[in-house]
Design a protein around this motif. Structure first.
Motif, PDB file in Angstrom:
ATOM      1  N   ARG A  50     -38.908 -32.788  25.206  1.00  0.00           N
ATOM      2  CA  ARG A  50     -38.070 -31.630  24.887  1.00  0.00           C
ATOM      3  C   ARG A  50     -37.887 -31.515  23.389  1.00  0.00           C
ATOM      4  O   ARG A  50     -38.045 -32.488  22.651  1.00  0.00           O
ATOM      5  CB  ARG A  50     -36.696 -31.796  25.549  1.00  0.00           C
ATOM      6  CG  ARG A  50     -36.770 -32.046  27.037  1.00  0.00           C
ATOM      7  CD  ARG A  50     -35.408 -32.178  27.647  1.00  0.00           C
ATOM      8  NE  ARG A  50     -34.546 -33.127  26.946  1.00  0.00           N
ATOM      9  CZ  ARG A  50     -33.479 -33.674  27.470  1.00  0.00           C
ATOM     10  NH1 ARG A  50     -33.118 -33.371  28.692  1.00  0.00           N
ATOM     11  NH2 ARG A  50     -32.735 -34.525  26.784  1.00  0.00           N
ATOM     12  N   GLU A  64     -34.932 -30.701  22.292  1.00  0.00           N
ATOM     13  CA  GLU A  64     -33.557 -31.166  22.104  1.00  0.00           C
ATOM     14  C   GLU A  64     -33.564 -32.688  22.041  1.00  0.00           C
ATOM     15  O   GLU A  64     -34.385 -33.345  22.654  1.00  0.00           O
ATOM     16  CB  GLU A  64     -32.644 -30.743  23.266  1.00  0.00           C
ATOM     17  CG  GLU A  64     -32.600 -29.266  23.543  1.00  0.00           C
ATOM     18  CD  GLU A  64     -33.752 -28.823  24.431  1.00  0.00           C
ATOM     19  OE1 GLU A  64     -34.125 -29.563  25.357  1.00  0.00           O
ATOM     20  OE2 GLU A  64     -34.303 -27.749  24.177  1.00  0.00           O
ATOM     21  N   TYR A  90     -38.344 -33.776  17.777  1.00  0.00           N
ATOM     22  CA  TYR A  90     -36.909 -33.974  17.579  1.00  0.00           C
ATOM     23  C   TYR A  90     -36.638 -35.242  16.772  1.00  0.00           C
ATOM     24  O   TYR A  90     -35.605 -35.383  16.124  1.00  0.00           O
ATOM     25  CB  TYR A  90     -36.162 -34.062  18.917  1.00  0.00           C
ATOM     26  CG  TYR A  90     -36.541 -35.281  19.690  1.00  0.00           C
ATOM     27  CD1 TYR A  90     -35.934 -36.505  19.452  1.00  0.00           C
ATOM     28  CD2 TYR A  90     -37.562 -35.236  20.633  1.00  0.00           C
ATOM     29  CE1 TYR A  90     -36.323 -37.643  20.110  1.00  0.00           C
ATOM     30  CE2 TYR A  90     -37.959 -36.365  21.297  1.00  0.00           C
ATOM     31  CZ  TYR A  90     -37.336 -37.572  21.036  1.00  0.00           C
ATOM     32  OH  TYR A  90     -37.734 -38.702  21.683  1.00  0.00           O
TER      33      TYR A  90
END
Length: 148
Positions: free
Chosen positions: A41, A43, A92
């Motif tokens: 992801r 995030e 990330y």
């Protein structure tokens, strides 16, 4: 700058036995799926004080479309040969100030003195699986420069 709360998985890896205990709760195939799903992801997966990283895994989350087979390994060694680090700009991992500083400002060269780093703009954490053609091209160009 942004401040991120403990525990993040890099910090967890520093505490002897913690990650092993967290990961050992799952069969190997489930664990690999969890890692790919959590860390693909954009995030940042951050566990609360009373959680471990694998507590964040949602089994209903589909695997990224670029996953087929999975090979993983974690180690901490000094690399003395020429090395190439290919990173996705959307990883990330680079959102953590300490990690961005470590990689972009060269502290990583304490462990990998002869390091070349390439950033792929559209890449995320698993850029080698996501955009294998670009990664392969970078590897070929790197190898062409070596005297082997």
């Amino acid at each position: 700058g942004k401040h991120f709360l403990y525990p993040f998985h890099v910090d967890n890896f520093r505490e002897p036995g913690r990650v092993e205990a967290d990961f050992d709760r799952f069969p190997v195939k489930s664990m690999i799926r969890n890692i790919y799903t959590l860390f693909s992801r954009s995030e940042i997966p951050i566990a609360a004080d009373d959680q471990e990283i694998m507590d964040l895994f949602d089994p209903s989350t589909p695997l990224p479309p670029w996953t087929s087979k999975v090979e993983t390994g974690l180690s901490d060694v000094k690399v003395t040969v020429p090395a190439l680090l290919i990173m996705g700009e959307k990883d990330y991992f680079l959102m953590f100030p300490s990690m961005e500083d470590y990689i972009r400002n060269g502290a990583v060269t304490n462990f990998v003195p002869d390091l070349e780093t390439v950033y792929i703009p559209e890449g995320s954490h698993f850029v080698h699986e996501q955009i294998p053609e670009k990664v392969n091209q970078q590897i070929i160009e790197f190898l062409d420069k070596q005297s082997i």
